[in-house]
Design a protein around this motif. Sequence first.
Motif, PDB file in Angstrom:
ATOM      1  N   ILE A  60      -4.661  -8.050  26.882  1.00 36.09           N
ATOM      2  CA  ILE A  60      -6.103  -8.046  27.141  1.00 36.09           C
ATOM      3  C   ILE A  60      -6.374  -7.001  28.237  1.00 36.09           C
ATOM      4  O   ILE A  60      -6.494  -7.336  29.418  1.00 36.09           O
ATOM      5  CB  ILE A  60      -6.603  -9.442  27.578  1.00 36.09           C
ATOM      6  CG1 ILE A  60      -6.124 -10.520  26.604  1.00 36.09           C
ATOM      7  CG2 ILE A  60      -8.128  -9.451  27.704  1.00 36.09           C
ATOM      8  CD1 ILE A  60      -6.319 -11.940  27.096  1.00 36.09           C
ATOM      9  N   LEU A  63      -9.273  -7.449  30.834  1.00 32.10           N
ATOM     10  CA  LEU A  63      -9.417  -8.823  31.310  1.00 32.10           C
ATOM     11  C   LEU A  63     -10.158  -8.846  32.647  1.00 32.10           C
ATOM     12  O   LEU A  63      -9.787  -8.156  33.587  1.00 32.10           O
ATOM     13  CB  LEU A  63      -8.045  -9.477  31.474  1.00 32.10           C
ATOM     14  CG  LEU A  63      -8.040 -10.924  31.930  1.00 32.10           C
ATOM     15  CD1 LEU A  63      -8.754 -11.808  30.919  1.00 32.10           C
ATOM     16  CD2 LEU A  63      -6.615 -11.400  32.140  1.00 32.10           C
ATOM     17  N   TYR A  83     -12.508 -16.311  32.558  1.00 29.93           N
ATOM     18  CA  TYR A  83     -11.754 -15.127  32.168  1.00 29.93           C
ATOM     19  C   TYR A  83     -12.358 -14.595  30.879  1.00 29.93           C
ATOM     20  O   TYR A  83     -12.648 -15.357  29.963  1.00 29.93           O
ATOM     21  CB  TYR A  83     -10.281 -15.480  31.910  1.00 29.93           C
ATOM     22  CG  TYR A  83      -9.670 -16.356  32.975  1.00 29.93           C
ATOM     23  CD1 TYR A  83      -9.376 -15.850  34.235  1.00 29.93           C
ATOM     24  CD2 TYR A  83      -9.396 -17.696  32.724  1.00 29.93           C
ATOM     25  CE1 TYR A  83      -8.816 -16.661  35.213  1.00 29.93           C
ATOM     26  CE2 TYR A  83      -8.843 -18.507  33.705  1.00 29.93           C
ATOM     27  CZ  TYR A  83      -8.554 -17.981  34.945  1.00 29.93           C
ATOM     28  OH  TYR A  83      -8.004 -18.781  35.912  1.00 29.93           O
ATOM     29  N   GLY A  85     -12.423 -10.906  28.101  1.00 27.92           N
ATOM     30  CA  GLY A  85     -11.931  -9.578  27.758  1.00 27.92           C
ATOM     31  C   GLY A  85     -11.792  -9.462  26.252  1.00 27.92           C
ATOM     32  O   GLY A  85     -12.300 -10.297  25.497  1.00 27.92           O
TER      33      GLY A  85
END
Length: 136
Positions: A60, A63, A83, A85
């Motif tokens: 990712i 991220l 989080y 991404g």
Amino acid sequence: MKNTNKELVKRYYDEIWNKQNRVAIDELLDDDITFRGTLNIETQGKKEFEEYMTNILTAIPNLYHGIEMMVEENGVIAVRAVYNGTHKGKLFNYEPTNNRIKYNGASFFRFKDGKISNIWVLGDLISLYEQLEQKK
């Protein structure tokens, strides 16, 4: 000016993860940092932490870690984080999907001599897995 523990945690997310500034690993983390992530990965020391970071950012690359809430009690800081991404590389057994992912987690930080010495992360893996399994 000495960093407060809250400032250290903010810089951990902003510098190390969001800006992917590996120099900050040396500045913010204790040499013997222990890290246990949601992905059932444990690291000991800065080198292993950086390898973990590389693996996650390969999967990712954009991220982003956002702090939603931070609480300090008895020298420990707890953070509720979000989080997000784009899944561009292999993560777990999931090949890249190009799916946008967003999930929540909680992290607990301990400190030693003005640096972060221990991080324990619990993330909402069910939500993450569901997003990795979605077909576009």
